[in-house]
Design an enzyme around this catalytic site. Structure first.
Site, short mmCIF file in Angstrom:
data_model
loop_
_atom_site.label_atom_id
_atom_site.label_comp_id
_atom_site.label_asym_id
_atom_site.label_seq_id
_atom_site.Cartn_x
_atom_site.Cartn_y
_atom_site.Cartn_z
N SER A 129 -5.22 -0.35 -3.08
CA SER A 129 -5.83 0.94 -2.79
C SER A 129 -6.92 0.67 -1.77
CB SER A 129 -6.42 1.54 -4.07
OG SER A 129 -6.79 2.88 -3.85
N GLU A 130 -6.83 1.30 -0.58
CA GLU A 130 -7.64 0.85 0.54
C GLU A 130 -9.14 1.14 0.38
OE1 GLU A 130 -5.16 3.10 0.82
OE2 GLU A 130 -5.69 4.75 2.17
N ASN A 131 -9.50 1.90 -0.65
CA ASN A 131 -10.94 2.06 -0.91
C ASN A 131 -11.54 0.84 -1.60
OD1 ASN A 131 -9.21 3.07 -3.02
ND2 ASN A 131 -11.02 3.82 -4.07
N ASN B 196 0.85 -1.19 0.00
CA ASN B 196 0.00 0.00 0.00
C ASN B 196 0.89 1.24 0.00
OD1 ASN B 196 -1.51 2.32 1.32
ND2 ASN B 196 -3.17 0.84 1.11
N SER C 217 -11.40 -4.78 2.61
CA SER C 217 -10.14 -4.10 2.35
C SER C 217 -9.33 -3.92 3.64
CB SER C 217 -10.40 -2.73 1.71
OG SER C 217 -9.20 -2.08 1.41
#
Lengths: 233, 207
Positions: free
Chosen positions: B45-47, B22, B87
């Site tokens: 991508s943490e979304n 990340n 996530s």
């Protein structure tokens, strides 16, 4: 029982009350329930607590609900894109409860799964941990975070069948499934309602059991940061 | 002294084949330009996405496809999408091998401050607290000193923390420091920087 309603106004009828807790899907302006936010603005309901990762931008998304001062408190992880939000927050008109993003998502998921609390390492040793129960497991310290049980969930999916089985598109899924799960009532808006039986049951992202009311409509889908690369000559 | 791109290139040397990583906003985003040829690194991508691709060509932007900085991006052949709870499940669960993040301050104990300056506009921690608590290794990339010339590599952080004892490696414009027992260990000096210069710019204990 029929889940499909004709408009946001019809779908919201009878579920709104002052002081309620609403969980909303979306990340930034991606995958936000635009139509239902508009419907809540028009309803005039007030003193809302809204659990949503972000607070929209001025004049769009949850920013609309802030502009009309219908929100008393936000539960969010990042609110940097909204000048009106900041103004209300700094003047003390609006309460803000910061939640780490993953903690917020898990609080929603947990609430939806009937779990009132869970332990996480996230935030240990920071202001987030202040006043929360600490507990050690296997030599590591965790804090207790509570599940969120919302009065209403407002979410947006790409497609759903008439029973509410829903499919999301790309990163517009984000907080929508956990937000949908944690509401006593969940209203979903989609770009297209398709006939029941036309979606492959193996590809459903959110089963219709979580969806009580469903509407279809046009979405503006505004882009917050338009970034591109040049084409090779 | 290293510039932003040289710091990103140095951070890319921490990547290993097959890693799930990340990257934070700012200099860490530039690390994706320096992934060594032939190495497979999957960016999270943490979304809600694994396998983040480059920015789209003009006219091909998709409002349903953004990164955690809300920028339009593209997908790759091995891309997978998922919801935010999943996530952060993979982040909290230690499945992401490394996070490369920016910082305002780092302490010799590996404490990190990168989300809040009291009295200034507070935007929120986003996913930073979850990332530092959950990923296998945290690499910080930042300038060694602030714009007033004061050290950002401290004995103790003065700003509100993002996490305690979470940082493993610090890459600055002056060099590379590893968080070890008792303080920071100097691993490398940036081009043209002397050890005396780095020490002078460091408040933390060097061991």
């Amino acid at each position: 029982m029929k889940k499909v309603y004709g408009s946001a106004k019809e779908a919201l009828d009878g579920v709104l009350f002052d002081g309620m807790l609403i969980a909303s899907g979306g990340f930034g302006l991606c995958g936000i329930p635009e139509l239902l936010i508009e419907g809540i603005v028009e309803s005039g309901v007030k003193d809302l607590t809204v659990a949503s990762n972000n607070a929209g931008i001025d004049g769009f998304g949850l920013g609309k609900l802030l502009a009309t001062r219908q929100v008393k408190k936000m539960m969010s992880s990042y609110v940097g894109e909204n000048a009106e939000f900041m103004r209300q927050y700094l003047s003390g008109e609006l309460e803000l409860e910061f939640n780490p993003q993953g903690t917020l998502a898990e609080r929603m998921r947990a609430g939806g799964a009937g779990i009132p609390g869970f332990y996480t390492k996230t935030g240990v040793g920071t202001v987030i941990a202040e006043g929360k129960e600490h507990k050690d497991f296997d030599g590591q310290t965790y804090i207790l975070e509570r599940g969120i049980f919302a009065d209403l969930s407002i979410v947006k999916a790409w497609k759903a069948d008439e029973t509410g089985n829903a499919v999301f598109r790309k990163t517009a899924r984000n907080f929508n499934p956990p937000a949908a799960m944690c509401g006593k009532v969940c209203i979903m808006e989609v770009e297209e309602i398709v006939p029941t039986g036309s979606l492959d049951p193996d590809t459903i992202h959110l089963p219709g059991i979580y969806v009580h009311r469903l509407i279809q409509g046009e979405h503006e889908k505004r882009i917050e940061q338009r970034t591109t690369r040049p084409r090779a000559a | 002294m290293w510039d932003r791109n040289q710091m990103a290139a140095r951070a890319a040397q921490e990547l290993r084949d097959g890693m799930y990583v990340n990257l934070g906003i700012g200099i860490p985003t530039l690390v994706s330009n320096y992934i060594p040829e032939g190495m497979t690194v999957t960016l999270q991508s943490e979304n809600g996405m694994l396998g983040m691709g480059p920015f789209p060509y003009e006219g091909e932007e998709d409002p349903d496809l953004i990164n955690a900085g809300k920028q339009t991006i593209t997908e790759l052949p091995h891309t997978a999408y998922f919801d935010s709870a999943t996530s952060f499940g993979m982040i909290r669960g230690g499945k992401i091998a490394m996070a490369i993040l920016g910082a305002m301050e780092v302490s010799e104990k590996g404490d990190l401050a990168n989300w809040m300056i009291p009295g200034k506009l507070v935007k929120g921690m986003g996913g930073a607290m979850d990332l530092v608590a959950g990923v296998g290794r945290v690499v910080v990339v930042m300038d060694h000193t602030n714009k007033h010339g004061e050290s950002k590599v401290l004995k103790d952080c003065t700003l509100p923390l993002t996490g305690t004892g979470v940082v493993d490696l610090i890459i600055t414009n002056l060099g590379v420091l590893e968080v070890v027992e008792g303080g920071l260990k100097l691993l490398e000096l940036a081009d043209g920087v002397t050890e005396a210069e780095l020490r002078a710019a460091t408040e933390a204990t060097l061991v």
